[in-house]
Design a protein around this motif. Structure first.
Motif, mmCIF file in Angstrom:
data_model
loop_
_atom_site.group_PDB
_atom_site.id
_atom_site.type_symbol
_atom_site.label_atom_id
_atom_site.label_comp_id
_atom_site.label_asym_id
_atom_site.label_seq_id
_atom_site.Cartn_x
_atom_site.Cartn_y
_atom_site.Cartn_z
ATOM 1 N N PRO A 150 0.824 -1.217 0.000
ATOM 2 C CA PRO A 150 0.000 0.000 0.000
ATOM 3 C C PRO A 150 0.853 1.260 0.000
ATOM 4 N N ASP A 151 0.376 2.283 -0.653
ATOM 5 C CA ASP A 151 1.122 3.540 -0.745
ATOM 6 C C ASP A 151 1.301 4.216 0.609
ATOM 7 N N ASP A 152 0.349 3.989 1.531
ATOM 8 C CA ASP A 152 0.426 4.665 2.832
ATOM 9 C C ASP A 152 1.113 3.812 3.895
ATOM 10 N N ALA A 153 1.806 2.736 3.486
ATOM 11 C CA ALA A 153 2.465 1.861 4.452
ATOM 12 C C ALA A 153 3.645 2.577 5.105
ATOM 13 N N MET A 154 3.798 2.401 6.411
ATOM 14 C CA MET A 154 4.912 2.983 7.141
ATOM 15 C C MET A 154 6.119 2.055 7.038
ATOM 16 N N GLU A 155 7.271 2.591 6.654
ATOM 17 C CA GLU A 155 8.477 1.782 6.520
ATOM 18 C C GLU A 155 9.154 1.597 7.881
ATOM 19 N N VAL A 156 9.547 0.356 8.138
ATOM 20 C CA VAL A 156 10.284 0.006 9.350
ATOM 21 C C VAL A 156 11.418 -0.921 8.931
ATOM 22 N N THR A 194 20.421 -11.553 17.591
ATOM 23 C CA THR A 194 19.583 -10.489 18.117
ATOM 24 C C THR A 194 18.903 -9.752 16.965
ATOM 25 N N TRP A 195 17.927 -8.935 17.335
ATOM 26 C CA TRP A 195 17.219 -8.093 16.373
ATOM 27 C C TRP A 195 17.452 -6.621 16.722
ATOM 28 N N GLY A 196 17.343 -5.778 15.719
ATOM 29 C CA GLY A 196 17.372 -4.336 15.913
ATOM 30 C C GLY A 196 16.321 -3.716 15.000
ATOM 31 N N PHE A 197 15.837 -2.528 15.338
ATOM 32 C CA PHE A 197 14.746 -1.922 14.576
ATOM 33 C C PHE A 197 15.020 -0.435 14.365
ATOM 34 N N ARG A 198 14.581 0.062 13.212
ATOM 35 C CA ARG A 198 14.777 1.478 12.895
ATOM 36 C C ARG A 198 13.510 2.046 12.274
ATOM 37 N N PHE A 199 13.092 3.207 12.780
ATOM 38 C CA PHE A 199 11.911 3.895 12.282
ATOM 39 C C PHE A 199 12.326 5.233 11.665
ATOM 40 N N PRO A 200 11.636 5.677 10.636
ATOM 41 C CA PRO A 200 11.947 7.002 10.081
ATOM 42 C C PRO A 200 11.602 8.097 11.077
ATOM 43 N N GLY A 201 12.326 9.202 11.007
ATOM 44 C CA GLY A 201 12.071 10.332 11.893
ATOM 45 C C GLY A 201 10.919 11.184 11.404
ATOM 46 N N ASP A 202 10.931 12.442 11.780
ATOM 47 C CA ASP A 202 9.841 13.350 11.424
ATOM 48 C C ASP A 202 9.720 13.542 9.917
ATOM 49 N N ASP A 203 10.834 13.329 9.178
ATOM 50 C CA ASP A 203 10.767 13.502 7.730
ATOM 51 C C ASP A 203 10.107 12.313 7.027
ATOM 52 N N GLY A 204 9.847 11.234 7.773
ATOM 53 C CA GLY A 204 9.184 10.070 7.186
ATOM 54 C C GLY A 204 10.057 9.260 6.252
ATOM 55 N N ILE A 205 11.367 9.485 6.273
ATOM 56 C CA ILE A 205 12.288 8.809 5.351
ATOM 57 C C ILE A 205 13.371 8.088 6.140
ATOM 58 N N ILE A 259 2.262 -1.821 7.441
ATOM 59 C CA ILE A 259 3.671 -1.725 7.793
ATOM 60 C C ILE A 259 4.491 -2.394 6.689
ATOM 61 N N ASN A 260 5.441 -1.656 6.133
ATOM 62 C CA ASN A 260 6.348 -2.201 5.126
ATOM 63 C C ASN A 260 7.695 -2.452 5.795
ATOM 64 N N VAL A 261 7.992 -3.720 6.043
ATOM 65 C CA VAL A 261 9.202 -4.098 6.771
ATOM 66 C C VAL A 261 10.350 -4.313 5.787
ATOM 67 N N LYS A 262 11.439 -3.587 5.998
ATOM 68 C CA LYS A 262 12.666 -3.762 5.226
ATOM 69 C C LYS A 262 13.654 -4.553 6.082
ATOM 70 N N LEU A 263 14.124 -5.669 5.556
ATOM 71 C CA LEU A 263 14.996 -6.538 6.341
ATOM 72 C C LEU A 263 16.417 -6.527 5.815
ATOM 73 N N ARG A 264 17.373 -6.447 6.758
ATOM 74 C CA ARG A 264 18.800 -6.576 6.438
ATOM 75 C C ARG A 264 19.446 -7.561 7.401
ATOM 76 N N SER A 265 20.472 -8.237 6.941
ATOM 77 C CA SER A 265 21.280 -9.099 7.797
ATOM 78 C C SER A 265 22.734 -8.701 7.621
ATOM 79 N N ILE A 266 23.478 -8.690 8.729
ATOM 80 C CA ILE A 266 24.878 -8.291 8.636
ATOM 81 C C ILE A 266 25.822 -9.486 8.763
ATOM 82 N N ASP A 267 25.264 -10.708 8.841
ATOM 83 C CA ASP A 267 26.162 -11.861 8.941
ATOM 84 C C ASP A 267 25.687 -13.044 8.110
ATOM 85 N N VAL A 268 24.629 -13.763 8.538
ATOM 86 C CA VAL A 268 24.178 -14.961 7.840
ATOM 87 C C VAL A 268 22.686 -14.835 7.543
#
Length: 488
Positions: free
Chosen positions: A111-117, A125-136, A179-188
């Motif tokens: 959806p166009d109005d999905a919030m990116e996380v 372990t897990w870590g999470f990042r949300f956009p700031g006031d600029d929405g980016i 919610i549009n979840v963007k996933l990254r892995s830094i090892d495996v």
């Protein structure tokens, strides 16, 4: 005839086992009800085929069994039978494939109005990042990843500075918002999976994968890694809280921005700072760190502490012991831990830096450093309050349950796993393996934690190990179980 009867009995038992067993999916908490529908259609189609094949096999065993007065006829082709088989197989495949393609079309249509996380996965372990006031979400790069910047955010990108970063296994999302979840892995390879959400996807090193969903009910849900990622895979768990928009906004505002997380610098000496970076790069903190862990001894207060080995000896954790533990970890194993640590070929200087980090960040005295200034005493004094703050933090039952691996076998809800679920456990009546019943009061819970083999609950295997816990850890776990029982 006997074989036919056995086949029919196996079929009947299989059907009974399916409907009698605990195979229901956990209650849906997202918009992906169509995934459940697709699973149901696949189960029906494959179930019908399974029943038909077993019944036909039993029929053929009886109908075409050997008799001295009969002779088999040679019939290499049967066009009518081939057409029927081809047609029915096609119908079954279409019935399973078509709904899946329809759901997949929805999955890739964000959806166009999905919030990116952003979800960052690393062992374990897990870590999470949300956009700031600029929405980016700001730019990131693997080249910028460090212990001080685990997401690898670009400090020169204005869009990164106001991003909200959560270096913990718990995060919150708003209900009824895509919610549009963007996933990254830094090892495996890892896999972000919340069973009640249904949708899941792998986190692959080197690329960004994505998935979307809309939480449809509030509550606390467990995050699992659904891709084997190493020895600590079973303990790579986290928590998702779905809250109202107002509660989410309040929670997000309380999280630090990337710019705030970079302020203040480090109170560690240069040697300890190098040790911190080295510990992060070598993966030491995945199993040790400064919190209790079922994988390796905690570094909190480690230096100078006496440790009991598996052979009963008591050894003081001084420089010589820590160096041996790094280079030859299998030679002296701390009681309560497995022989899973590989040997590390590190230089004397590197090991000295790691020891300095363990001393300062874990509560010991600062180590001397050739490059340190005459103000090293002031540096030690500056480090002391931070250490005291860590040590003074009260224990939390949920944290102990997470770090000690309890949640690998128990759920905090009512879903059955390897061990009894904790939701509603406290205060309930439990049937034991010997047929007796006991009330799960504080005394019972305490005994079940420290001596799990004493009173085995009926229907569960005797697989729980004796987990090394302090008296304080046991008490906060008991209190946590009582709180979970009161919530149900």
């Amino acid at each position: 005839m006997t074989i036919a009867i056995v086949l029919v009995l196996i079929l009947a038992l299989s059907i009974w086992f399916h409907f009698a067993g605990p195979w229901d999916l956990p209650a849906l908490a997202s918009n992906w009800g169509d995934i459940d529908l697709t699973i149901g259609i696949t189960l029906v189609v494959t179930g019908v085929v399974f029943i038909a094949v077993i019944l036909f096999t039993a029929y053929a065993v009886v109908k075409f069994r050997y008799r001295p007065d009969r002779q088999a006829s040679y019939e290499p082709e049967n066009k009518k039978l081939e057409l029927w088989l081809t047609g029915l197989t096609s119908v079954g495949i279409i019935a399973m494939l078509a709904p899946g393609l329809a759901v997949y079309s929805d999955i890739v249509s964000v959806p166009d109005d999905a919030m990116e996380v952003e979800v960052l996965a690393k062992q374990w372990t897990w870590g999470f990042r949300f956009p700031g006031d600029d929405g980016i979400l700001g730019k990131s790069s693997v080249r910028l990843i460090s212990s001080a910047n685990p997401f690898g955010l670009d400090p020169k990108d204005p869009a990164s500075l106001d991003d909200r970063v959560i270096n913990a296994n718990q995060f919150t999302l708003p209900v009824d918002r895509p919610i549009n979840v963007k996933l990254r892995s830094i090892d495996v390879l890892h896999d972000f999976y919340v069973p009640q959400i249904r949708n899941k996807i792998d986190a692959v090193p080197g690329i960004v994968t994505s998935m979307w969903f809309t939480p449809t009910r509030t509550g606390d849900f467990e995050i699992l890694c659904a891709e084997y990622c190493g020895v600590g895979h079973y303990n790579m768990r986290g928590g998702l809280t779905v809250a109202s928009t107002e509660e989410f906004d309040s929670w997000l505002a309380s999280q630090p921005t990337f710019a705030e997380s970079q302020e203040g610098g480090s109170s560690l000496s240069p040697a300890a700072q190098r040790g911190e970076v080295l510990s992060q790069e070598q993966g030491c903190l995945a199993c040790h760190g400064f919190a209790a862990s079922p994988l390796g001894p905690s570094w909190q207060g480690l230096y100078g502490r006496e440790e009991r080995m598996t052979d009963g000896r008591m050894i003081t954790a001084d420089e010589a012991y820590i160096a041996r533990a790094i280079r030859e970890p299998a030679a002296e194993i701390v009681e309560g831990y497995g022989n899973v640590m590989p040997p590390y070929e590190l230089s004397d200087e590197q090991i000295a830096d790691i020891i300095a980090y363990i001393k300062e960040a874990g509560g010991g005295e600062a180590a001397p450093d050739d490059g340190a200034s005459d103000d090293s005493a002031a540096t030690e004094a500056a480090a002391a309050p931070a250490v005291a703050a860590v040590s003074a933090e009260p224990l939390d039952g949920a944290t102990v349950a997470q770090t000690k691996g309890c949640l690998a076998c128990h759920s905090i809800g009512t879903d059955k796993m390897i061990g009894p679920p904790w939701g509603g456990l406290a205060g309930s009546s439990r049937k034991l393996k010997d047929g007796s019943e006991v009330v799960a009061d504080a005394e019972y819970l305490r005994l079940a934690i420290v001596a799990p083999a004493e009173q085995m609950v009926h229907g569960y295997p005797p697989v729980m190990p004796v987990v090394p816990l302090t008296d304080e850890e046991v008490e906060v776990l008991v209190q946590y179980l009582i709180e979970l029982g009161a919530e149900q």
